[in-house]
Design an enzyme around this catalytic site. Structure first.
Site, PDB file in Angstrom:
ATOM      1  CB  THR A  28      -0.850  -0.053   1.281  1.00  0.00           C
ATOM      2  OG1 THR A  28      -1.794  -1.099   1.144  1.00  0.00           O
ATOM      3  CG2 THR A  28      -1.576   1.242   1.565  1.00  0.00           C
ATOM      4  NE  ARG A  68      -9.150  -6.706   3.561  1.00  0.00           N
ATOM      5  CZ  ARG A  68      -8.110  -5.894   3.590  1.00  0.00           C
ATOM      6  NH1 ARG A  68      -7.863  -5.071   2.593  1.00  0.00           N
ATOM      7  NH2 ARG A  68      -7.302  -5.881   4.636  1.00  0.00           N
ATOM      8  N   GLY A  94     -10.181  -2.826   3.590  1.00  0.00           N
ATOM      9  CA  GLY A  94      -9.290  -2.768   4.743  1.00  0.00           C
ATOM     10  C   GLY A  94      -9.333  -1.417   5.424  1.00  0.00           C
ATOM     11  CG  ASP A  95      -5.668  -0.080   7.060  1.00  0.00           C
ATOM     12  OD1 ASP A  95      -5.562  -1.040   6.285  1.00  0.00           O
ATOM     13  OD2 ASP A  95      -4.763   0.763   7.230  1.00  0.00           O
ATOM     14  CB  THR A 155       1.096   0.508   5.117  1.00  0.00           C
ATOM     15  OG1 THR A 155       1.364  -0.769   4.521  1.00  0.00           O
ATOM     16  CG2 THR A 155       2.372   0.982   5.786  1.00  0.00           C
ATOM     17  N   GLY A 156      -0.342  -2.015   6.462  1.00  0.00           N
ATOM     18  CA  GLY A 156      -0.202  -3.248   7.228  1.00  0.00           C
ATOM     19  C   GLY A 156      -1.513  -4.005   7.260  1.00  0.00           C
ATOM     20  N   GLY A 173      -4.885  -4.536   7.644  1.00  0.00           N
ATOM     21  CA  GLY A 173      -5.993  -3.610   7.792  1.00  0.00           C
ATOM     22  C   GLY A 173      -7.020  -4.033   8.823  1.00  0.00           C
TER      23      GLY A 173
HETATM   24  N1  ASP Z   1      -3.514  -1.896   4.893  1.00  0.00           N
HETATM   25  C1  ASP Z   1      -3.778  -2.490   3.624  1.00  0.00           C
HETATM   26  C2  ASP Z   1      -5.079  -3.247   3.687  1.00  0.00           C
HETATM   27  O1  ASP Z   1      -5.341  -3.886   4.688  1.00  0.00           O
HETATM   28  C3  ASP Z   1      -2.703  -3.412   3.160  1.00  0.00           C
HETATM   29  C4  ASP Z   1      -1.315  -2.837   3.195  1.00  0.00           C
HETATM   30  O2  ASP Z   1      -1.028  -1.867   3.866  1.00  0.00           O
HETATM   31  O3  ASP Z   1      -0.470  -3.346   2.490  1.00  0.00           O
HETATM   32  O4  ASP Z   1      -5.803  -3.233   2.737  1.00  0.00           O
END
Ligand code: ASP
Length: 292
Positions: free
Chosen positions: A162, A190, A192-193, A213-214, A216
């Site tokens: 991301t 789906r 995410g965050d 990022t991470g 979510g």
């Molecule tokens: N945070 C993002 C998600 O969950 C994924 C990512 O940061 O790579 O969609």
């Protein structure tokens, strides 16, 4: 205020010896330089983060725009959020298909509608109603993010690369932008965050701008970007606030993630608990600091 920009290319299980991480780092450098140019020419923090994220969305090694991870059906559904720390205005889109620059569509939600968040078919309809450029799925698929041998060792599914950017301009206005294709092989629909205000990003001139990022599913439980802003409001620097929030994420959820921030004093911070998080930042007309 010294105009400053920081960008990230995602916290994840990067292979530190891969070509892909080098491409991601180079894209971060290019994005920081593009944002710096906007800021030095007198552009706003909002213009700078949009420009920087467009550069990252173009990078085939990063999970946003071109290079977004396909979902379980092989489709690409993207999410993005942009926020103006001066007014607290925001625009977000989720599960949008066939646009190469999702962050720019999120900005149009902010400027061209009376709403803040538009998803799925409605986001497509909105894009077409304003003649927003559409692309094909072939324009978004990248060999670099569809390699079946990519590292994939996260309990809650593979996280990605991301992208995000935070800027503060000469007037002290802060802006935040986050754009993603979401997690690899996610269920259709789906989200995410990343497009959720306070989770994937937040901007408030009174505290800070933050992009996350991470994983979510965990980040949204802690409203992690707003948490960083609250830490700054209580007196922490951007760096201390990012460190504290990543510690909270680890302790409270066991999840992996990363954060970038600029506080209202113009100080930069970043933290992550993953192998790497390609990033770059630059203050005023200085040299770009590029790391991973
Ligand atoms: N945070 C993002 C998600 O969950 C994924 C990512 O940061 O790579 O969609």
């Amino acid at each position: 205020m010294k105009p400053t920009i920081i960008v990230h290319g995602g916290a994840g299980s990067w292979d530190l010896n891969s070509e892909r991480i080098q491409i991601g780092m180079d894209a971060c450098r290019a994005a920081a330089l593009a944002g710096q140019k906007v800021l030095l020419e007198g552009g706003s923090a909002l213009d700078a983060v949009e420009t920087a994220v467009n550069v990252l969305e173009d990078c085939p090694a990063l999970d946003a725009g071109k290079g977004s991870y396909p979902n379980a059906n092989g489709n690409i559904e993207m999410d993005a959020l942009i926020m103006d720390g001066r007014t607290l205005n925001m625009g977000a889109i989720a599960s949008v298909e066939l646009v190469q620059y999702p962050i720019s569509l999120a900005r149009r939600v902010m400027t061209d509608t009376k709403h803040t968040f538009i998803v799925g078919a409605g986001a497509s309809q909105f894009a077409d109603s304003i003649n927003f450029p559409r692309c094909t799925i072939a324009d978004l698929i990248s060999d670099l993010t569809t390699d079946p041998n990519m590292p994939n060792e996260h309990a809650s599914g593979p996280i990605g690369d991301t992208v995000g950017a935070i800027a503060i301009d000469a007037e002290g206005n802060i802006a935040a932008a986050t754009s993603t294709g979401g997690t690899r092989g996610k269920m259709p629909g789906r989200v995410g965050d990343s497009p959720l205000v306070g989770s994937g990003g937040y901007a408030d001139n009174h505290s800070a701008g933050v992009s996350a990022t991470g994983q979510g599913e965990a980040i949204m439980k802690l409203i992690l970007s707003k948490q960083v802003c609250d830490y700054v409001a209580s007196g922490l620097s951007a760096q201390a606030a990012c460190d504290a929030a990543i510690q909270l994420l680890t302790e409270r959820t066991g999840a992996e993630g990363g954060l970038i921030a600029i506080d209202h004093r113009g100080q930069v911070g970043f933290a992550f608990n993953t192998t790497a998080m390609p990033h770059a930042y630059v203050v005023e007309d200085g040299e770009v600091v590029n790391g991973r």
